[in-house]
Design a protein around this motif. Sequence first.
Motif, PDB file in Angstrom:
ATOM      1  N   ASP A  93      16.880  36.534   6.362  1.00 15.94           N
ATOM      2  CA  ASP A  93      16.373  37.757   6.854  1.00 15.94           C
ATOM      3  C   ASP A  93      16.414  38.882   5.751  1.00 15.94           C
ATOM      4  O   ASP A  93      15.381  39.555   5.520  1.00 15.94           O
ATOM      5  CB  ASP A  93      17.146  38.121   8.241  1.00 15.94           C
ATOM      6  N   ARG A  97      13.151  40.847   4.466  1.00 14.66           N
ATOM      7  CA  ARG A  97      13.308  42.386   4.502  1.00 14.66           C
ATOM      8  C   ARG A  97      12.927  42.999   3.216  1.00 14.66           C
ATOM      9  O   ARG A  97      12.035  44.052   3.013  1.00 14.66           O
ATOM     10  CB  ARG A  97      14.180  43.016   5.147  1.00 14.66           C
ATOM     11  N   ASN A 100       9.340  42.696   1.920  1.00 17.27           N
ATOM     12  CA  ASN A 100       8.590  43.352   2.781  1.00 17.27           C
ATOM     13  C   ASN A 100       7.466  42.039   3.482  1.00 17.27           C
ATOM     14  O   ASN A 100       6.478  42.499   3.826  1.00 17.27           O
ATOM     15  CB  ASN A 100       7.352  44.288   2.207  1.00 17.27           C
ATOM     16  N   TYR A 102       9.017  40.205   6.074  1.00 17.58           N
ATOM     17  CA  TYR A 102       9.762  39.962   7.400  1.00 17.58           C
ATOM     18  C   TYR A 102       8.797  40.074   8.559  1.00 17.58           C
ATOM     19  O   TYR A 102       8.581  39.105   9.388  1.00 17.58           O
ATOM     20  CB  TYR A 102      10.872  41.085   7.484  1.00 17.58           C
TER      21      TYR A 102
END
Length: 119
Positions: A93, A97, A100, A102
């Motif tokens: 995760d 994130r 960019n 996610y």
Amino acid sequence: MSSPHQLTCTLAIVDAHTARIVVSGEIVFDSGDRLLGVVADLLADHPVRRLRLDCGEVTFCDSYGLGTLLAVHRRLDAVGGVLHLENRPAALDRLLRRTNTYNHLTRSVEPEREHQLDS
């Protein structure tokens, strides 16, 4: 001697529209193509509309692994299918994130599209 970047992919056909792959180990340069090959073979043999990729046993994912996940997403999207990344470890995760990706890789299927997939 086994590769230090061991990756296993265990495939199960859930139903006519859904398959599940349990991914264990590292999705990295030395192993990412194995996952992509399993997905390519799956789509050639069973044109599923949903792929549930269980990442609960993924121990590491590098930039090549991220590229592999994006390629899997593109292959599913090209055939009108949907990729679900399930049981993502916190490190995966964080990678999604920071890059960019996610929302692109984890967004939920809209209810209308989910209904179309079930038809």
